[in-house]
Design a protein around this motif. Structure first.
Motif, mmCIF file in Angstrom:
data_model
loop_
_atom_site.group_PDB
_atom_site.id
_atom_site.type_symbol
_atom_site.label_atom_id
_atom_site.label_comp_id
_atom_site.label_asym_id
_atom_site.label_seq_id
_atom_site.Cartn_x
_atom_site.Cartn_y
_atom_site.Cartn_z
ATOM 1 N N MET A 100 14.010 -4.892 5.626
ATOM 2 C CA MET A 100 12.785 -4.295 5.093
ATOM 3 C C MET A 100 12.040 -5.290 4.215
ATOM 4 N N ARG A 101 10.774 -4.992 4.007
ATOM 5 C CA ARG A 101 9.939 -5.811 3.129
ATOM 6 C C ARG A 101 10.293 -5.534 1.666
ATOM 7 N N ILE A 102 9.907 -6.461 0.814
ATOM 8 C CA ILE A 102 10.153 -6.331 -0.630
ATOM 9 C C ILE A 102 9.564 -5.033 -1.177
ATOM 10 N N GLY A 103 8.359 -4.673 -0.756
ATOM 11 C CA GLY A 103 7.722 -3.448 -1.244
ATOM 12 C C GLY A 103 8.556 -2.217 -0.948
ATOM 13 N N GLU A 104 9.117 -2.159 0.243
ATOM 14 C CA GLU A 104 9.967 -1.021 0.600
ATOM 15 C C GLU A 104 11.255 -1.039 -0.201
ATOM 16 N N ILE A 105 11.795 -2.231 -0.426
ATOM 17 C CA ILE A 105 12.998 -2.350 -1.263
ATOM 18 C C ILE A 105 12.708 -1.803 -2.649
ATOM 19 N N ALA A 106 11.557 -2.160 -3.210
ATOM 20 C CA ALA A 106 11.183 -1.678 -4.547
ATOM 21 C C ALA A 106 11.126 -0.158 -4.579
ATOM 22 N N VAL A 107 10.542 0.434 -3.544
ATOM 23 C CA VAL A 107 10.448 1.902 -3.486
ATOM 24 C C VAL A 107 11.838 2.517 -3.400
ATOM 25 N N ARG A 108 12.676 1.991 -2.523
ATOM 26 C CA ARG A 108 14.016 2.557 -2.321
ATOM 27 C C ARG A 108 14.931 2.330 -3.526
ATOM 28 N N ALA A 109 14.751 1.200 -4.215
ATOM 29 C CA ALA A 109 15.594 0.891 -5.372
ATOM 30 C C ALA A 109 15.010 1.439 -6.672
ATOM 31 N N LEU A 110 13.859 2.095 -6.562
ATOM 32 C CA LEU A 110 13.187 2.669 -7.731
ATOM 33 C C LEU A 110 12.956 1.633 -8.817
ATOM 34 N N CYS A 111 12.368 0.506 -8.407
ATOM 35 C CA CYS A 111 12.049 -0.552 -9.372
ATOM 36 C C CYS A 111 10.681 -1.122 -9.016
ATOM 37 N N SER A 112 10.172 -1.994 -9.859
ATOM 38 C CA SER A 112 8.874 -2.621 -9.590
ATOM 39 C C SER A 112 9.039 -3.682 -8.501
ATOM 40 N N PRO A 115 7.964 -6.829 -8.664
ATOM 41 C CA PRO A 115 8.480 -8.076 -9.245
ATOM 42 C C PRO A 115 10.002 -8.031 -9.487
ATOM 43 N N THR A 116 10.507 -6.877 -9.907
ATOM 44 C CA THR A 116 11.958 -6.747 -10.104
ATOM 45 C C THR A 116 12.675 -6.879 -8.771
ATOM 46 N N ALA A 117 12.154 -6.233 -7.735
ATOM 47 C CA ALA A 117 12.764 -6.331 -6.406
ATOM 48 C C ALA A 117 12.765 -7.778 -5.926
ATOM 49 N N THR A 118 11.678 -8.491 -6.180
ATOM 50 C CA THR A 118 11.601 -9.903 -5.790
ATOM 51 C C THR A 118 12.666 -10.720 -6.505
ATOM 52 N N THR A 119 12.830 -10.488 -7.801
ATOM 53 C CA THR A 119 13.839 -11.203 -8.577
ATOM 54 C C THR A 119 15.245 -10.894 -8.070
ATOM 55 N N VAL A 120 15.509 -9.620 -7.790
ATOM 56 C CA VAL A 120 16.820 -9.209 -7.286
ATOM 57 C C VAL A 120 17.098 -9.869 -5.941
#
Length: 145
Positions: A50-62, A64-69
């Motif tokens: 998945m794309r970073i944006g979808e990861i952010a939604v699924r992980a309930l984070c921003s 930028p946080t998803a990108t760092t993770v």
């Protein structure tokens, strides 16, 4: 008979589930991942690339946080970025074999700890836990109706 659930009941369940998961993770032999890192790996394992944006939604984070993770997981060899086949300008994050093995190893370790704790309960209590597991799985899905 309809039994209503109060906000206090829901809060008590949330606290109990968080405490259980936290105690299993803290007791597990492999604790090298942060909770958000583990969540991202689990989401990729369950739902695929998945794309970073979808990861952010699924992980309930921003985002930028998803990108760092993802960057940290990538440097550990647990994920890799690839061109999105649907849009060559975008990238998707893919779980590597090492990432999949990490998720499985952590899950099995936590399951062993939980199994040990469950063995201390009575047979009736263990059956109650088994019977509620499908309901908890449904509640974990944000799409539950």
């Amino acid at each position: 008979m309809t039994t209503s659930v109060t906000s206090q009941d829901a809060l008590q369940l949330v606290v109990a589930v968080h405490r259980l998961v936290r105690s299993l993770r803290q007791s597990a032999p492999m604790r090298r991942l942060q909770p958000t890192q583990l969540l991202v790996l689990a989401e990729l394992s369950s739902h695929g690339p998945m794309r970073i944006g979808e990861i952010a939604v699924r992980a309930l984070c921003s985002q930028p946080t998803a990108t760092t993770v993802v960057t940290g997981l990538e440097s550990s060899g647990l994920v890799r970025r690839e061109a999105d086949p649907a849009d060559g300008r975008a990238t998707i994050v893919v779980l590597t074999a090492a990432g999949r093995e990490t998720v499985l190893s952590l899950a099995h370790g936590e399951a062993e700890l939980l199994s040990e704790r469950l063995s201390r309960l009575s047979g009736e209590e263990r059956e109650r836990i088994r019977s509620v597991t499908p309901l908890l799985r449904r509640l974990a899905d944000p799409e539950v109706r």
